[in-house]
Design a protein around this motif. Structure first.
Motif, PDB file in Angstrom:
ATOM      1  N   LEU A 113      11.262  52.852  14.845  1.00 43.91           N
ATOM      2  CA  LEU A 113      11.881  51.605  15.303  1.00 43.91           C
ATOM      3  C   LEU A 113      12.686  50.974  14.177  1.00 43.91           C
ATOM      4  O   LEU A 113      12.225  50.922  13.040  1.00 43.91           O
ATOM      5  CB  LEU A 113      10.797  50.629  15.753  1.00 43.91           C
ATOM      6  CG  LEU A 113      10.361  50.756  17.200  1.00 43.91           C
ATOM      7  CD1 LEU A 113       9.250  49.771  17.479  1.00 43.91           C
ATOM      8  CD2 LEU A 113      11.520  50.493  18.132  1.00 43.91           C
ATOM      9  N   PRO A 114      13.883  50.485  14.466  1.00 43.74           N
ATOM     10  CA  PRO A 114      14.663  49.839  13.416  1.00 43.74           C
ATOM     11  C   PRO A 114      14.004  48.534  12.979  1.00 43.74           C
ATOM     12  O   PRO A 114      13.550  47.752  13.804  1.00 43.74           O
ATOM     13  CB  PRO A 114      16.017  49.587  14.080  1.00 43.74           C
ATOM     14  CG  PRO A 114      15.719  49.588  15.530  1.00 43.74           C
ATOM     15  CD  PRO A 114      14.578  50.522  15.744  1.00 43.74           C
ATOM     16  N   GLY A 115      13.950  48.289  11.695  1.00 40.76           N
ATOM     17  CA  GLY A 115      13.271  47.097  11.194  1.00 40.76           C
ATOM     18  C   GLY A 115      14.191  45.902  11.068  1.00 40.76           C
ATOM     19  O   GLY A 115      13.732  44.776  10.987  1.00 40.76           O
ATOM     20  N   GLY A 116      15.484  46.103  11.038  1.00 40.33           N
ATOM     21  CA  GLY A 116      16.370  44.962  10.860  1.00 40.33           C
ATOM     22  C   GLY A 116      17.753  45.266  11.379  1.00 40.33           C
ATOM     23  O   GLY A 116      18.032  46.372  11.850  1.00 40.33           O
ATOM     24  N   GLY A 117      18.605  44.287  11.306  1.00 39.12           N
ATOM     25  CA  GLY A 117      19.977  44.474  11.735  1.00 39.12           C
ATOM     26  C   GLY A 117      20.180  44.336  13.223  1.00 39.12           C
ATOM     27  O   GLY A 117      21.295  44.471  13.698  1.00 39.12           O
ATOM     28  N   LEU A 118      19.100  44.106  13.969  1.00 42.82           N
ATOM     29  CA  LEU A 118      19.228  43.971  15.411  1.00 42.82           C
ATOM     30  C   LEU A 118      18.918  42.554  15.854  1.00 42.82           C
ATOM     31  O   LEU A 118      18.643  42.312  17.009  1.00 42.82           O
ATOM     32  CB  LEU A 118      18.282  44.941  16.123  1.00 42.82           C
ATOM     33  CG  LEU A 118      18.650  46.412  16.011  1.00 42.82           C
ATOM     34  CD1 LEU A 118      17.624  47.255  16.728  1.00 42.82           C
ATOM     35  CD2 LEU A 118      20.015  46.662  16.618  1.00 42.82           C
ATOM     36  N   ASP A 119      18.954  41.601  14.933  1.00 39.61           N
ATOM     37  CA  ASP A 119      18.622  40.245  15.335  1.00 39.61           C
ATOM     38  C   ASP A 119      19.821  39.582  15.984  1.00 39.61           C
ATOM     39  O   ASP A 119      20.928  40.119  16.006  1.00 39.61           O
ATOM     40  CB  ASP A 119      18.154  39.447  14.117  1.00 39.61           C
ATOM     41  CG  ASP A 119      19.156  39.537  12.979  1.00 39.61           C
ATOM     42  OD1 ASP A 119      19.859  40.556  12.931  1.00 39.61           O
ATOM     43  OD2 ASP A 119      19.241  38.625  12.165  1.00 39.61           O
TER      44      ASP A 119
END
Lengths: 166, 102
Positions: A113-119
């Motif tokens: 799962l991506p931890g960041g950049g999808l906020d």
């Protein structure tokens, strides 16, 4: 994530719980009612995401039409106490290996799962833009989808017809 | 703490798919298996709509429409097969028809 995003996640979590209850009911009518509950929860999530057309279609066609077809078929079968008891016995014994298999499938997904950049908050997409997409650049795909629906209609009619003389 | 709305939505979509897959494996009644397939399809549908909302792109809802069309076709054909099996062979169980012959 904003209030609407948080509400969408909450509604989706409710839908997930309802679906988990649906697959573990021995009675098919109870399972269908939980599926409807889950679909309507997901539709509420779609509305909160600003995807109002998807939410409306989810309620009208998914929870309305598709589940209604299920109800019609369920009305034609007799699910007596014997079938209910058989489903209970089966549910009690055969769930351990499938659970392990599903968790084995899910493990790499959870690790990747991506931890960041999808906020960021969800952006509302009005139905006008969806219509401009479906009847513009995606017109061929819509035609193919309608051809698939007609093929399914003909196939279902052919499969479910009563043969004369029997 | 970073707000991760799309990540949470993708986790939910994965969960829905997994619940449907689990239901497909633990149930043997054909009706229950069709219900589980429907639940499996709602996972990708949620992923499409959430991604469309994240990017503000109508393509997510467009793909949701196609998922819906697929679900409708699958239910129509699956229930027709179920009715035919029940009418001709009195079968409501997928294990008894796994040889495709009698």
């Amino acid at each position: 994530m904003g209030l609407s995003g948080a509400f969408a996640i909450w509604a989706g979590a409710l839908g997930l719980v309802a679906m988990a209850l649906a697959i573990t009911r021995p009675n098919v009518v109870h399972a269908l009612i939980w599926v409807v509950a889950g679909l309507i929860s997901l539709a509420a999530g779609f509305f909160a995401l600003g995807a109002g057309f998807a939410g409306a279609v989810q309620i009208l066609i998914y929870a309305g039409a598709i589940i209604a077809v299920f109800i019609f078929v369920v009305m034609t079968i007799d699910s007596g106490d014997a079938a209910l008891a058989r489903e209970r016995v089966r549910l009690g014994k055969g769930w351990k290996l499938p659970l392990v298999l599903v968790l084995a499938v899910l493990a790499p997904v959870a690790l990747s799962l991506p931890g960041g950049g999808l906020d960021g908050a969800p952006v509302a997409v009005p139905a006008q833009r969806l219509g401009a997409l479906l009847f513009g650049p995606w017109a061929v795909a819509v035609e193919v989808a309608s051809a698939m629906l007609i093929a399914a209609l003909l196939g279902a009619r052919h499969l479910a017809r009563r043969e004369g003389g029997q | 703490m970073t707000p991760l709305f799309l990540t949470a939505a993708l986790v939910l979509a994965t969960g829905l798919f997994a619940v449907g897959l689990f239901g497909l494996m633990i149930r043997r009644g054909i009706l229950f298996q069709i219900i589980a397939l429907e639940i499996m399809l709602t996972g990708p549908a949620l992923a499409f709509v959430a991604a469309g909302a994240h990017h503000g792109d109508p393509g997510g809802q467009g793909m949701f429409i196609f998922v819906l069309v697929l679900a409708a076709s699958e239910v129509a054909l699956g229930l027709a097969l179920y009715l035919r099996l029940g009418r001709h062979a009195d079968v409501s169980d997928s294990d008894t028809v796994n040889l495709l012959r009698r």
